[in-house]
Design a protein around this motif. Structure first.
Motif, PDB file in Angstrom:
ATOM      1  N   ALA A  15      47.975  34.084  42.179  1.00 36.21           N
ATOM      2  CA  ALA A  15      47.101  35.208  41.861  1.00 36.21           C
ATOM      3  C   ALA A  15      47.680  36.108  40.781  1.00 36.21           C
ATOM      4  CB  ALA A  15      46.819  36.030  43.119  1.00 36.21           C
ATOM      5  N   ARG A  16      49.003  36.087  40.647  1.00 38.47           N
ATOM      6  CA  ARG A  16      49.647  36.997  39.691  1.00 38.47           C
ATOM      7  C   ARG A  16      51.027  36.458  39.319  1.00 38.47           C
ATOM      8  NH1 ARG A  16      49.206  38.910  44.589  1.00 38.47           N
ATOM      9  NH2 ARG A  16      47.364  40.100  44.009  1.00 38.47           N
ATOM     10  N   GLY A  17      51.667  37.135  38.392  1.00 35.76           N
ATOM     11  CA  GLY A  17      53.052  36.853  38.053  1.00 35.76           C
ATOM     12  C   GLY A  17      53.323  35.446  37.572  1.00 35.76           C
ATOM     13  N   ALA A  20      50.480  32.858  38.283  1.00 34.48           N
ATOM     14  CA  ALA A  20      49.324  32.961  37.392  1.00 34.48           C
ATOM     15  C   ALA A  20      49.649  32.392  36.025  1.00 34.48           C
ATOM     16  CB  ALA A  20      48.885  34.423  37.271  1.00 34.48           C
ATOM     17  N   ASP A  37      46.340  31.324  46.821  1.00 38.89           N
ATOM     18  CA  ASP A  37      47.057  32.528  47.215  1.00 38.89           C
ATOM     19  C   ASP A  37      46.542  32.938  48.588  1.00 38.89           C
ATOM     20  OD1 ASP A  37      48.780  34.483  45.057  1.00 38.89           O
ATOM     21  OD2 ASP A  37      48.387  35.283  47.056  1.00 38.89           O
ATOM     22  N   ALA A  42      41.832  37.519  45.320  1.00 35.93           N
ATOM     23  CA  ALA A  42      42.881  37.953  44.399  1.00 35.93           C
ATOM     24  C   ALA A  42      43.121  36.934  43.290  1.00 35.93           C
ATOM     25  CB  ALA A  42      44.176  38.205  45.163  1.00 35.93           C
ATOM     26  N   CYS A  43      42.606  35.717  43.473  1.00 36.73           N
ATOM     27  CA  CYS A  43      42.784  34.660  42.479  1.00 36.73           C
ATOM     28  C   CYS A  43      41.767  34.745  41.347  1.00 36.73           C
ATOM     29  CB  CYS A  43      42.663  33.288  43.143  1.00 36.73           C
ATOM     30  SG  CYS A  43      43.876  32.967  44.442  1.00 36.73           S
ATOM     31  N   ASP A  45      41.130  36.744  38.833  1.00 35.61           N
ATOM     32  CA  ASP A  45      41.565  36.983  37.457  1.00 35.61           C
ATOM     33  C   ASP A  45      42.183  35.737  36.844  1.00 35.61           C
ATOM     34  OD1 ASP A  45      40.668  39.572  37.589  1.00 35.61           O
ATOM     35  OD2 ASP A  45      42.648  40.471  37.886  1.00 35.61           O
ATOM     36  N   THR A  46      42.984  35.024  37.626  1.00 34.62           N
ATOM     37  CA  THR A  46      43.609  33.803  37.117  1.00 34.62           C
ATOM     38  C   THR A  46      42.555  32.749  36.813  1.00 34.62           C
ATOM     39  OG1 THR A  46      45.575  34.273  38.468  1.00 34.62           O
ATOM     40  CG2 THR A  46      45.372  32.044  37.557  1.00 34.62           C
ATOM     41  N   THR A 189      58.018  41.027  36.802  1.00 36.08           N
ATOM     42  CA  THR A 189      56.811  40.806  37.597  1.00 36.08           C
ATOM     43  C   THR A 189      56.605  42.004  38.526  1.00 36.08           C
ATOM     44  OG1 THR A 189      57.992  39.725  39.422  1.00 36.08           O
ATOM     45  CG2 THR A 189      57.225  38.301  37.611  1.00 36.08           C
ATOM     46  N   GLU A 190      55.508  41.975  39.254  1.00 40.71           N
ATOM     47  CA  GLU A 190      55.267  43.015  40.250  1.00 40.71           C
ATOM     48  C   GLU A 190      56.371  43.032  41.301  1.00 40.71           C
ATOM     49  OE1 GLU A 190      51.412  42.928  42.034  1.00 40.71           O
ATOM     50  OE2 GLU A 190      50.359  42.735  40.111  1.00 40.71           O
ATOM     51  N   PRO A 222      57.001  35.812  32.824  1.00 42.98           N
ATOM     52  CA  PRO A 222      56.418  34.702  33.581  1.00 42.98           C
ATOM     53  C   PRO A 222      56.188  33.447  32.736  1.00 42.98           C
ATOM     54  CG  PRO A 222      55.422  36.743  34.304  1.00 42.98           C
ATOM     55  CD  PRO A 222      56.303  37.088  33.132  1.00 42.98           C
TER      56      PRO A 222
END
Length: 253
Positions: A15-17, A20, A37, A42-43, A45-46, A189-190, A222
């Protein structure tokens, strides 16, 4: 489309970082990508980023540490995208603390997502790879595997990922499946931002301190990890297996 066209890749924690960035890179390489994820929404955006570039992606929500859910997620990917022939075990959490303060829940939680999750996802995917006579497993380790204060659970999990990877290479090689690990150093990353907050530093100061201790003079992004995963996932890495690549801006391992 590249030589990997029509192959399906699964990326957990995407989902992020790092996850993604890896999902996007594999889509650029020509893979259809399952973006996994804990929270399917949350996925979005990817998946949207991949779709914007003309790629194919599917969002799947799954707790990788739950055996039934991991199996169901892989079967959904197989049904909707095709047999998963590349698996990137990236899902992970941190629950940092010094040993004497660490709870059993924090230990079990980190080992569960990292090691149990990688085991369950690999077990579910390998039958599709074996049937195809081709597969790639890429596991995310970390420089923390070498030891890191306040991360006895995370360090143990990431060291375990390396032993897991090497054993997969031994067991699965005869089926045309390779298994390798990428061990990131400091990546912006977050997760590292939260670490900065925990130790009482601004993220910019935290990154500057890390960069000052890194031979190449910067922290990782990333995309740096995604590039390494891309190599291990491709045809060109067919004679490379059981390896741990430290992507850390300096010599490690």
């Amino acid at each position: 489309m590249s030589e990997s066209a029509q192959k399906v890749a699964v990326v957990t924690g995407a989902a992020r970082g790092i996850g993604a960035a890896t999902a996007l890179r594999l889509a650029r390489d020509g893979f259809a990508v399952a973006v996994l994820d804990l929270d399917e929404t949350a996925c979005a955006d990817t998946v949207a980023a991949i779709g914007k570039e003309g790629g194919t992606a599917l969002a799947v929500g799954v707790d990788v540490a739950d055996a039934a859910r991991a199996e169901a997620a892989v079967e959904r990917v197989a049904a909707e995208l095709g047999a998963p022939l590349v698996l990137v075990n990236n899902a992970g959490i941190t629950r940092d603390n010094l040993l004497f303060r660490m709870t059993e829940e924090d230990w079990d939680g980190v080992l569960g997502v990292h090691l149990r999750g990688a085991f369950l996802m690999t077990r579910a995917c390998q039958k599709h790879m074996t049937a195809a006579g081709w597969g790639r497993v890429v596991n995310l380790s970390s420089t923390a595997a070498l030891g890191n204060r306040g991360q006895v659970n995370y360090s143990a999990a990431k060291a375990g990922m390396q032993g897991f990877t090497k054993t997969l290479a031994v067991e699965l090689g005869k089926f045309g499946i390779t298994a390798n690990a990428v061990a990131p150093g400091f990546i912006a990353t977050e997760m590292t931002a939260k670490t900065a907050e925990r130790v009482g530093l601004s993220f910019e100061d935290f990154k500057a301190r890390a960069a000052a201790n890194t031979p190449v003079g910067r922290v990782g992004e990333p995309a740096d990890i995604a590039h390494a995963v891309s190599f291990f996932a491709g045809e060109a890495a067919g004679f490379v297996t059981g390896q741990v690549l430290y992507v850390a801006g300096g010599p490690r391992g």
